[in-house]
Design a protein around this motif. Structure first.
Motif, PDB file in Angstrom:
ATOM      1  N   VAL A  46      49.225  36.474  43.182  1.00  8.91           N
ATOM      2  CA  VAL A  46      49.568  36.198  41.787  1.00  8.91           C
ATOM      3  C   VAL A  46      48.523  36.833  40.874  1.00  8.91           C
ATOM      4  O   VAL A  46      47.321  36.643  41.082  1.00  8.91           O
ATOM      5  CB  VAL A  46      49.640  34.674  41.530  1.00  8.91           C
ATOM      6  CG1 VAL A  46      49.966  34.378  40.083  1.00  8.91           C
ATOM      7  CG2 VAL A  46      50.659  34.034  42.453  1.00  8.91           C
ATOM      8  N   ALA A  47      48.974  37.562  39.880  1.00  5.92           N
ATOM      9  CA  ALA A  47      48.062  38.129  38.883  1.00  5.92           C
ATOM     10  C   ALA A  47      47.489  37.000  38.027  1.00  5.92           C
ATOM     11  O   ALA A  47      48.206  36.068  37.659  1.00  5.92           O
ATOM     12  CB  ALA A  47      48.792  39.137  38.013  1.00  5.92           C
ATOM     13  N   GLU A  48      46.212  37.091  37.721  1.00  2.00           N
ATOM     14  CA  GLU A  48      45.552  36.056  36.923  1.00  2.00           C
ATOM     15  C   GLU A  48      46.276  35.833  35.596  1.00  2.00           C
ATOM     16  O   GLU A  48      46.449  34.704  35.148  1.00  2.00           O
ATOM     17  CB  GLU A  48      44.108  36.461  36.660  1.00  2.00           C
ATOM     18  CG  GLU A  48      43.330  35.462  35.840  1.00  2.00           C
ATOM     19  CD  GLU A  48      41.904  35.898  35.585  1.00  2.00           C
ATOM     20  OE1 GLU A  48      41.202  35.151  34.894  1.00  2.00           O
ATOM     21  OE2 GLU A  48      41.497  36.979  36.041  1.00  2.00           O
ATOM     22  N   ARG A  49      46.739  36.891  34.988  1.00  2.00           N
ATOM     23  CA  ARG A  49      47.425  36.764  33.706  1.00  2.00           C
ATOM     24  C   ARG A  49      48.697  35.921  33.833  1.00  2.00           C
ATOM     25  O   ARG A  49      49.068  35.194  32.909  1.00  2.00           O
ATOM     26  CB  ARG A  49      47.759  38.139  33.144  1.00  2.00           C
ATOM     27  CG  ARG A  49      48.383  38.031  31.783  1.00  2.00           C
ATOM     28  CD  ARG A  49      48.364  39.312  31.044  1.00  2.00           C
ATOM     29  NE  ARG A  49      48.930  39.061  29.728  1.00  2.00           N
ATOM     30  CZ  ARG A  49      48.802  39.851  28.729  1.00  2.00           C
ATOM     31  NH1 ARG A  49      48.128  40.964  28.865  1.00  2.00           N
ATOM     32  NH2 ARG A  49      49.347  39.569  27.570  1.00  2.00           N
TER      33      ARG A  49
ATOM     34  N   VAL B 233      44.672  37.821  41.746  1.00  2.00           N
ATOM     35  CA  VAL B 233      43.917  39.037  41.462  1.00  2.00           C
ATOM     36  C   VAL B 233      43.715  39.135  39.949  1.00  2.00           C
ATOM     37  O   VAL B 233      44.566  38.683  39.199  1.00  2.00           O
ATOM     38  CB  VAL B 233      44.627  40.304  41.988  1.00  2.00           C
ATOM     39  CG1 VAL B 233      44.685  40.310  43.498  1.00  2.00           C
ATOM     40  CG2 VAL B 233      46.010  40.448  41.405  1.00  2.00           C
ATOM     41  N   PRO B 234      42.591  39.691  39.525  1.00  2.00           N
ATOM     42  CA  PRO B 234      42.334  39.796  38.078  1.00  2.00           C
ATOM     43  C   PRO B 234      43.257  40.781  37.397  1.00  2.00           C
ATOM     44  O   PRO B 234      43.869  41.601  37.973  1.00  2.00           O
ATOM     45  CB  PRO B 234      40.889  40.264  37.983  1.00  2.00           C
ATOM     46  CG  PRO B 234      40.478  40.647  39.340  1.00  2.00           C
ATOM     47  CD  PRO B 234      41.497  40.138  40.303  1.00  2.00           C
TER      48      PRO B 234
END
Length: 55
Positions: free
Chosen positions: A17-20, A54-55
């Motif tokens: 999952v993307a952090e955003r 992930v960032p």
């Protein structure tokens, strides 16, 4: 129905999952809470690997 096939136990799935995606509450807090609950439930399946964010 397509989602059910994608999550079938005969397939190995890794969730990243993307952090955003965790920060932006698209659809509002209620929708975000439902999505996070769904990810938590799906991650309990034996064929699902949760790799984190992930960032």
């Amino acid at each position: 129905m397509r989602d059910a096939k994608a999550l079938a136990e005969s397939r190995e799935i890794e969730i990243i999952v993307a952090e955003r995606a965790l920060r932006d509450a698209l659809g509002g807090p209620r929708v975000m809470a439902q999505q996070l609950r769904h990810l938590a439930e799906v991650s309990e399946r034996p064929n699902i690997t949760t790799a984190g964010q992930v960032p």
